[in-house]
Design a protein around this motif. Structure first.
Motif, PDB file in Angstrom:
ATOM      1  N   ALA A  90      43.023  98.719  -1.094  1.00 49.20           N
ATOM      2  CA  ALA A  90      42.660  99.120   0.267  1.00 49.20           C
ATOM      3  C   ALA A  90      43.912  99.301   1.117  1.00 49.20           C
ATOM      4  O   ALA A  90      44.042 100.272   1.875  1.00 49.20           O
ATOM      5  CB  ALA A  90      41.723  98.081   0.892  1.00 49.20           C
ATOM      6  N   ASP A  91      44.855  98.351   1.009  1.00 49.66           N
ATOM      7  CA  ASP A  91      46.106  98.472   1.753  1.00 49.66           C
ATOM      8  C   ASP A  91      46.882  99.706   1.306  1.00 49.66           C
ATOM      9  O   ASP A  91      47.509 100.396   2.127  1.00 49.66           O
ATOM     10  CB  ASP A  91      46.958  97.219   1.560  1.00 49.66           C
ATOM     11  N   TYR A  92      46.872  99.966   0.002  1.00 46.41           N
ATOM     12  CA  TYR A  92      47.597 101.107  -0.554  1.00 46.41           C
ATOM     13  C   TYR A  92      47.025 102.415  -0.002  1.00 46.41           C
ATOM     14  O   TYR A  92      47.781 103.317   0.403  1.00 46.41           O
ATOM     15  CB  TYR A  92      47.493 101.067  -2.076  1.00 46.41           C
ATOM     16  N   GLN A  93      45.702 102.524   0.042  1.00 42.12           N
ATOM     17  CA  GLN A  93      45.070 103.734   0.555  1.00 42.12           C
ATOM     18  C   GLN A  93      45.354 103.908   2.048  1.00 42.12           C
ATOM     19  O   GLN A  93      45.613 105.023   2.520  1.00 42.12           O
ATOM     20  CB  GLN A  93      43.556 103.685   0.305  1.00 42.12           C
ATOM     21  N   SER A  94      45.319 102.804   2.793  1.00 44.96           N
ATOM     22  CA  SER A  94      45.617 102.880   4.225  1.00 44.96           C
ATOM     23  C   SER A  94      47.060 103.322   4.450  1.00 44.96           C
ATOM     24  O   SER A  94      47.358 104.122   5.355  1.00 44.96           O
ATOM     25  CB  SER A  94      45.386 101.511   4.881  1.00 44.96           C
ATOM     26  N   PHE A  95      47.963 102.805   3.623  1.00 49.89           N
ATOM     27  CA  PHE A  95      49.369 103.186   3.745  1.00 49.89           C
ATOM     28  C   PHE A  95      49.565 104.672   3.469  1.00 49.89           C
ATOM     29  O   PHE A  95      50.312 105.365   4.185  1.00 49.89           O
ATOM     30  CB  PHE A  95      50.203 102.349   2.780  1.00 49.89           C
ATOM     31  N   LEU A  96      48.887 105.198   2.451  1.00 49.29           N
ATOM     32  CA  LEU A  96      49.018 106.619   2.133  1.00 49.29           C
ATOM     33  C   LEU A  96      48.473 107.493   3.265  1.00 49.29           C
ATOM     34  O   LEU A  96      49.053 108.540   3.587  1.00 49.29           O
ATOM     35  CB  LEU A  96      48.289 106.927   0.822  1.00 49.29           C
ATOM     36  N   LYS A  97      47.358 107.087   3.874  1.00 42.75           N
ATOM     37  CA  LYS A  97      46.803 107.847   5.003  1.00 42.75           C
ATOM     38  C   LYS A  97      47.776 107.864   6.177  1.00 42.75           C
ATOM     39  O   LYS A  97      47.985 108.897   6.829  1.00 42.75           O
ATOM     40  CB  LYS A  97      45.464 107.250   5.427  1.00 42.75           C
ATOM     41  N   LEU A  98      48.377 106.693   6.456  1.00 37.66           N
ATOM     42  CA  LEU A  98      49.336 106.617   7.552  1.00 37.66           C
ATOM     43  C   LEU A  98      50.558 107.475   7.259  1.00 37.66           C
ATOM     44  O   LEU A  98      51.054 108.200   8.139  1.00 37.66           O
ATOM     45  CB  LEU A  98      49.744 105.158   7.772  1.00 37.66           C
ATOM     46  N   LEU A 123      56.574 101.725  -0.802  1.00 38.36           N
ATOM     47  CA  LEU A 123      55.781 102.113  -1.970  1.00 38.36           C
ATOM     48  C   LEU A 123      56.196 101.321  -3.207  1.00 38.36           C
ATOM     49  O   LEU A 123      55.353 100.878  -3.994  1.00 38.36           O
ATOM     50  CB  LEU A 123      55.938 103.617  -2.232  1.00 38.36           C
ATOM     51  N   ALA A 124      57.510 101.148  -3.355  1.00 43.47           N
ATOM     52  CA  ALA A 124      58.008 100.381  -4.501  1.00 43.47           C
ATOM     53  C   ALA A 124      57.534  98.933  -4.435  1.00 43.47           C
ATOM     54  O   ALA A 124      57.151  98.328  -5.450  1.00 43.47           O
ATOM     55  CB  ALA A 124      59.531 100.441  -4.540  1.00 43.47           C
ATOM     56  N   GLN A 125      57.536  98.358  -3.216  1.00 47.54           N
ATOM     57  CA  GLN A 125      57.076  96.977  -3.061  1.00 47.54           C
ATOM     58  C   GLN A 125      55.599  96.840  -3.382  1.00 47.54           C
ATOM     59  O   GLN A 125      55.170  95.884  -4.039  1.00 47.54           O
ATOM     60  CB  GLN A 125      57.358  96.505  -1.635  1.00 47.54           C
ATOM     61  N   LEU A 126      54.794  97.815  -2.931  1.00 52.82           N
ATOM     62  CA  LEU A 126      53.362  97.788  -3.250  1.00 52.82           C
ATOM     63  C   LEU A 126      53.137  97.876  -4.748  1.00 52.82           C
ATOM     64  O   LEU A 126      52.265  97.200  -5.316  1.00 52.82           O
ATOM     65  CB  LEU A 126      52.644  98.935  -2.531  1.00 52.82           C
ATOM     66  N   SER A 127      53.917  98.700  -5.414  1.00 53.72           N
ATOM     67  CA  SER A 127      53.783  98.847  -6.866  1.00 53.72           C
ATOM     68  C   SER A 127      54.142  97.553  -7.586  1.00 53.72           C
ATOM     69  O   SER A 127      53.481  97.153  -8.556  1.00 53.72           O
ATOM     70  CB  SER A 127      54.677  99.985  -7.368  1.00 53.72           C
ATOM     71  N   GLN A 128      55.187  96.858  -7.103  1.00 54.38           N
ATOM     72  CA  GLN A 128      55.581  95.591  -7.710  1.00 54.38           C
ATOM     73  C   GLN A 128      54.496  94.534  -7.535  1.00 54.38           C
ATOM     74  O   GLN A 128      54.201  93.767  -8.457  1.00 54.38           O
ATOM     75  CB  GLN A 128      56.896  95.108  -7.094  1.00 54.38           C
TER      76      GLN A 128
END
Length: 221
Positions: A25-33, A56-61
């Motif tokens: 959910a956080d990842y999708q919100s970040f992409l929209k922003l 993005l790298a931090q979210l992936s980790q």
């Protein structure tokens, strides 16, 4: 028997799934922003994308870490399940475990002890709950770091069979050259009556009333 109220050992999996859902959910919100900001940026003063790349790298980790934890939880649950099934096979078997309780003496009741340090004199006795001494053993080995077996034929010091059920208790009296008590561990035999599961950990219920982990079993008959 197996305790039907036992907890499921796979309790760690839902937490990992929930964490992955929140991260998604956080990842999708970040992409929209990110998409909105890029679409509305000033062409003459483009935004620095390094910050977004870092996030993005931090979210992936974080996603990878959660997935690794989920895999480890699954592996742990599978191992716990295998151990549990192995413990179930001990029901009805006689095991040697740490303890001092003797339920029903036989002609070949096997007891044992292990000294934590060398002793100058060692004796043992089987006593009743009220302290009455049934059988005494003198001149036992005093070396440490190894198990010493003690076979009781189920008779008292007068040579008469001990009638009735216990529990009786094994006592070891070990002293060093200065007369100081030497610590020890004692082991007795008992029959496994059931297996219960608490917090995903199997525990053996013995006929002498005690509960022990199967990892403490020294011998199986």
């Amino acid at each position: 028997m197996i305790d039907p109220t036992a907890s499921n050992p796979t309790t760690g999996q839902p937490a990992s799934v929930s964490s992955l859902s929140r991260l998604n959910a956080d990842y999708q919100s970040f992409l929209k922003l990110l998409t909105a900001q890029v679409a509305n940026q000033d062409p003459l003063a483009p935004m620095d994308s390094s910050t977004f790349v870092t996030q993005l790298a931090q979210l992936s980790q974080v996603e990878q870490s959660i997935q690794v934890n989920a895999n480890l939880a699954d592996i742990s649950a599978r191992i716990a399940g295998a151990v549990a099934m192995s413990d179930v096979q001990l029901i009805g078997r006689t095991v040697t475990v740490p303890g001092d309780q003797i339920v029903t003496p036989t002609e070949n009741t096997r007891l044992s002890y292990q000294l934590m340090q060398p002793a100058d004199t060692v004796s043992a006795r089987v006593v009743m709950d009220d302290g009455t001494i049934l059988r005494s053993f003198e001149g036992l080995p005093g070396t440490s770091g190894q198990s010493h077996e003690l076979n009781w034929d189920g008779r008292d010091d007068a040579g008469l069979p001990v009638i009735g059920e216990g529990p009786f208790r094994l006592e070891i009296i070990a002293t060093d050259a200065e007369g100081e008590s030497v610590p020890y561990n004692s082991y007795t035999e008992a029959r496994v009556e059931s297996v219960i599961f608490g917090s995903g950990v199997p525990t053996l219920v013995l006929d002498n009333g005690s509960e022990v982990s199967s990892s403490l079993v020294a011998r199986v008959e």
